[in-house]
Design an enzyme around this catalytic site. Structure first.
Site: not given
Ligand code: UD1
Length: 423
Positions: A23, A402
């Site tokens: 992130n 992911r």
């Protein structure tokens, strides 16, 4: 399609190295759109999501090369301004190119991401903020068509609730705007601090890092720079919870323990032995033999308990010695893992955004075939599989890929019996 198979019931021992944060990598890679020249990023995880954003950058005209965990992105070739539905639908964070494209080209056409497994997840805050900066945003055929004549204008932006992606998008736009932008009730996640450091190293003038009030004095031009991605606190937290649940003694290396204040406290309240180093966490647990105490959790924006570690903590709580309440305040549909945990014998009741977990008191889950539904739900099933008696087959592990680099290698290094198979 591949599935993950786990033979559960084995304690975890040894060391595991944490990768760079997904992130943080996504916005920092998007920020290389803001200036020509070679941007160097270290500690970039090689994940499905980081590959997706690099494909998106290529489609906009940029080139890049990877050498281990170092990425060199050439921001010079930017010539296109459209992020297609094909890319955005596979990864919502693709909308992070909106702010940089507007700042550099004055226009951007970006597909609306739509809903996803964990909720509706609109981008209205991003668009409202850009409009405050003078951008005209039209919605046409599933795309945001945004443009401005001349430079973006500094604006006053207030978030109704702190949005991580919204704060990042507007920071990048404001860095090249004319005049001062103030963002109030900004998100304060460490990944935003990492982005602010990168933007400032490129010549931006941003004040207020780690606070909910950011002041950005726009500059005319930014230049490429060299930066490092912070360690992935969610990956570190996932391994910490895995060791707490499965039992064992493991060191989680190359992480930033002070980015996990709420998790550390919750683990300690559950009776887990947590040693906090500068760059490591050592977790010692006897698993279900301990006993694990039941601890309530409410997800909140940083520094509160992260929604991205809610599903994993619930897996731990299924084997506790009491009853706890897990309250999800960030996303409206983030209990997709519950039905799968129930198939493994967990006792959980959902009422809206609240789940009540009744621990199995000294007993454990039983292995079962289960299905991954989203990234963090998948990692809670991995933890459940590590704790369970017998074999757990987790299908649709592309979700896991992911966000978790080399999860099979890292878990095997800790002594777990885990492998991938074709379905
Ligand atoms: C980021 C993280 C994700 C994490 C989430 C919350 C990345 C790539 N993803 O997602 O892993 O789970 O933060 O910590 O960093 N909202 C609106 N309108 C908007 C934007 C957000 O209503 O325009 C709402 C969302 O639906 C959600 C809340 O605000 O309820 C917070 O979302 P946000 O912080 O924006 O999440 P993301 O940036 O998408």
């Amino acid at each position: 399609m591949e599935k993950l198979v786990i033979e559960g019931g084995k304690p975890l021992h040894g060391r595991v190295k944490i990768s760079g944060a997904k992130n943080a990598a996504l916005p920092l890679i998007a920020a290389s759109l803001l200036a020509p020249g070679i941007h160097v990023l270290h500690n970039v995880p090689d994940l499905r999501d980081t590959r997706t954003i690099l494909t998106l950058l290529e489609s906009l005209g940029l080139s890049w090369e990877r050498d281990g965990s170092t990425l060199r992105i050439d921001g010079s070739g930017l010539k296109y301004s459209e992020a297609s539905y094909d890319l955005v639908k596979t990864m919502r964070a693709s909308v992070l190119v909106l702010g940089p494209l507007l700042a550099r080209l004055g226009k951007a056409k970006v597909s609306l991401p739509g809903g996803c497994a964990i909720g509706a997840r609109p981008i209205n805050f991003h668009l409202k903020g850009l409009e405050q900066m003078g951008v005209q945003c039209d919605l046409e055929q599933g795309y945001v068509d945004a443009s401005i004549a001349g430079r973006l204008q500094g604006g006053r932006i207030y978030f109704d609730v702190p949005s991580v992606g919204g704060t990042e998008n507007l920071l990048m736009a404001a860095a090249l705007a004319e005049g001062l932008t103030i963002i109030k009730n900004a998100a304060r996640e460490p990944e935003i601090g990492n982005l602010i450091d990168m933007l400032n190293s490129m010549g931006a003038k941003i004040k207020g890092k780690d606070s909910d009030r950011l002041e950005i004095m726009g500059v005319e031009k930014l230049t490429a720079a060299e930066n490092r991605i912070i360690p992935d606190r969610i990956e570190a937290g996932t391994y910490a919870i895995a060791v707490a649940a499965a039992g064992g003694d493991a060191i989680i290396e190359d992480c930033e323990p002070h980015h996990l204040p709420s998790l550390v406290e919750k683990l300690q309240m559950a009776g887990i032995d947590v040693e906090i180093g500068d760059t490591f966490l050592r977790i010692r647990s006897k698993g279900i033999q301990q006993p694990i105490k039941a601890v309530d959790v409410t997800t909140m924006p940083y520094p509160g308990y992260p929604t991205d570690l809610q599903a994993q903590f619930m897996a731990l709580m299924t084997c506790s010695e009491g009853v706890c309440v897990v309250h999800e305040t960030i996303f409206e549909n983030r209990f997709m893992h519950v039905a799968e945990l129930q198939r493994m014998g967990a006792s959980i009741q959902i009422d809206g955004r609240t789940a009540m977990v009744k621990g199995l008191v000294g007993k454990t889950l039983t292995g079962a075939p289960v299905m991954a539904t989203d990234l963090r739900a998948s990692s809670s099933l991995v933890i459940a599989g590590l704790v369970a008696n017998g074999r757990t087959d987790i299908s649709r592990i592309y979700h896991l890929e992911r966000g978790y680099e080399d999860i099979v290698g890292k878990l095997s290094g800790l002594g777990a019996v885990v492998w991938k198979e074709n379905e």
